[in-house]
Design an enzyme around this catalytic site. Sequence first.
Site, PDB file in Angstrom:
ATOM      1  N   ARG A  36       0.817  -1.216   0.000  1.00 27.11           N
ATOM      2  CA  ARG A  36       0.000   0.000   0.000  1.00 27.11           C
ATOM      3  C   ARG A  36       0.849   1.264   0.000  1.00 27.11           C
ATOM      4  NH1 ARG A  36      -4.927  -2.064   3.839  1.00 27.11           N
ATOM      5  NH2 ARG A  36      -6.310  -2.580   2.117  1.00 27.11           N
ATOM      6  N   GLY A 353      -8.752  -9.039  -0.385  1.00 26.67           N
ATOM      7  CA  GLY A 353      -7.494  -9.091   0.352  1.00 26.67           C
ATOM      8  C   GLY A 353      -6.760 -10.411   0.227  1.00 26.67           C
ATOM      9  N   GLY A 376     -12.236  -4.547   0.772  1.00 22.78           N
ATOM     10  CA  GLY A 376     -13.667  -4.292   0.937  1.00 22.78           C
ATOM     11  C   GLY A 376     -14.199  -3.290  -0.067  1.00 22.78           C
TER      12      GLY A 376
HETATM   13  P1  ADP Z   1     -10.909 -12.387  -0.186  1.00 26.36           P
HETATM   14  O1  ADP Z   1     -10.195 -11.690   0.967  1.00 26.36           O
HETATM   15  O2  ADP Z   1     -10.010 -12.595  -1.356  1.00 26.36           O
HETATM   16  O3  ADP Z   1     -12.208 -11.720  -0.544  1.00 26.36           O
HETATM   17  P2  ADP Z   1     -12.169 -14.249   1.592  1.00 26.36           P
HETATM   18  O4  ADP Z   1     -11.786 -13.399   2.746  1.00 26.36           O
HETATM   19  O5  ADP Z   1     -13.581 -14.301   1.197  1.00 26.36           O
HETATM   20  O6  ADP Z   1     -11.274 -13.861   0.313  1.00 26.36           O
HETATM   21  O7  ADP Z   1     -11.747 -15.755   1.856  1.00 26.36           O
HETATM   22  C1  ADP Z   1     -10.458 -16.140   2.214  1.00 26.36           C
HETATM   23  C2  ADP Z   1     -10.461 -17.249   3.213  1.00 26.36           C
HETATM   24  O8  ADP Z   1     -11.241 -18.347   2.764  1.00 26.36           O
HETATM   25  C3  ADP Z   1      -9.080 -17.784   3.439  1.00 26.36           C
HETATM   26  O9  ADP Z   1      -8.702 -17.528   4.772  1.00 26.36           O
HETATM   27  C4  ADP Z   1      -9.203 -19.288   3.163  1.00 26.36           C
HETATM   28  O10 ADP Z   1      -8.487 -20.086   4.083  1.00 26.36           O
HETATM   29  C5  ADP Z   1     -10.686 -19.512   3.319  1.00 26.36           C
HETATM   30  N1  ADP Z   1     -11.125 -20.719   2.621  1.00 26.36           N
HETATM   31  C6  ADP Z   1     -11.055 -20.969   1.312  1.00 26.36           C
HETATM   32  N2  ADP Z   1     -11.492 -22.207   1.040  1.00 26.36           N
HETATM   33  C7  ADP Z   1     -11.862 -22.754   2.212  1.00 26.36           C
HETATM   34  C8  ADP Z   1     -12.397 -24.031   2.593  1.00 26.36           C
HETATM   35  N3  ADP Z   1     -12.632 -24.992   1.686  1.00 26.36           N
HETATM   36  N4  ADP Z   1     -12.637 -24.240   3.896  1.00 26.36           N
HETATM   37  C9  ADP Z   1     -12.392 -23.284   4.819  1.00 26.36           C
HETATM   38  N5  ADP Z   1     -11.901 -22.061   4.518  1.00 26.36           N
HETATM   39  C10 ADP Z   1     -11.634 -21.812   3.228  1.00 26.36           C
HETATM   40 MG    MG Z   2     -10.478 -11.798   3.111  1.00 26.33          MG
END
Ligand code: ADP
Ligand code: MG
Length: 402
Positions: A36, A353, A376
């Site tokens: 950042r 993120g 977000g």
């Molecule tokens: P982003 O920040 O890219 O929007 P999210 O915060 O929605 O993504 O999701 C990320 C989290 O999802 C990670 O911590 C990952 O470990 C978890 N995750 C992904 N697949 C699974 C799964 N099958 N079971 C449990 N947690 C999962």
């Molecule tokens: Mg996330």
Amino acid sequence: MNKKTVRDIDVRGKRVFLRADLNVPLDDGKITDDTRIRASLPTLVYLLENGAAVILASHLGRPRGKVNDALRLKPVADRLGRLLGRPVRMTGDALGPGVMTAVDKLRPGDMLLLENLRFHAEEEANEPAFATALADMADIYVNDAFGSAHRAHASTEGIAHHLPAVAGLLMEREVSALSRLMERPAKPFHTVIGGAKVSGKLEVLESLLSRCQAVLVGGGMANTFLAAKGHALGKSLVETDQLDNAVRIMTEARRKRVRFMLPTDALVAAQVHPRAQRQVVRVGEVPRDWSIVDIGPETVAAYTSHLDKARTIFWNGPMGVFEIAPFAEGTNAMARYIAERTPRGVITVVGGGDSVAAVDQLGLIDQMSHVSTGGGASLEFVEGKILPGVAALLDAGEGSAS
Ligand code: ADP
Ligand code: MG
């Protein structure tokens, strides 16, 4: 972009209040990722080189309106100084007589970093008096904090009503890339979506169903859809209170003729632990005490093959528990595949993120058309929401800001 930017105004000899997002992760006072800070450099350098005196401001962490020594911006000032090759002076507070004295001394090409804005509760409350006090320091307001643009705080929204307000270069890049995705994506437009949960991404999914030709689902989120279709998934993460929503989304996809793809195989583990026993199974055959931790190779093959047709790809949310190396293969395979599409003329955009962290781990940030710095904020943008920090800026057509 339909907003004025720093390039549309004359900043020479002006005092500029630059709101950046310098909210970096810290571990025991050390910066663990300076993305950042680096992303904020172009606007800062542009302003300094064009003869502005810059008052730089940001929040850091969640001090909840109180001074918190662990959340002072000193480490940020140090890192910024190293990147700029010149020392960065800081104030002891974001506001007050000492700050005014320091601001009065600024000459063209000088800069000053204010202490953490969120040490004042008025910042997040968007107190008009606080916003006015911030505005009083400067002649022009530049918002480069895309990652904070979904929050109407004093330094991201309130202040913009008191000064000529324009976008910084990072803000411009983010808004342009995401607006293009939302308003005129090259079609077919396909989304890969994952992450832990359906809840929290319902609005993103709904918005995407109106814009995309295909939605490919992975991660924990896919489990809830698979459970809604009647699969028993052992100990996998399933949001049982979201099954109705999952059915509704799938019905909506069918009605809109959007291809909605779910995993057909998965990596399962006896525990969510790096050394746990693991195996690939069909999604209908998850052992009773095991958990889905990643998409399987057949799913990766099906998804990448389907994405071959896409001319725009948006990716949000990892395909598995990618923080644990043996469970990161599905996420990494998708990241590599998407990155390979960019030189073939496909617009590839990553937001969120954790998804960005996954892309970064692979060193693929520069191989994508756009990787959003706003977790977000980028999701709210994709939901179709108006971000208050963007809305408050001068429209491109509005009269001269200088
Ligand atoms: P982003 O920040 O890219 O929007 P999210 O915060 O929605 O993504 O999701 C990320 C989290 O999802 C990670 O911590 C990952 O470990 C978890 N995750 C992904 N697949 C699974 C799964 N099958 N079971 C449990 N947690 C999962
Ligand atoms: Mg996330």
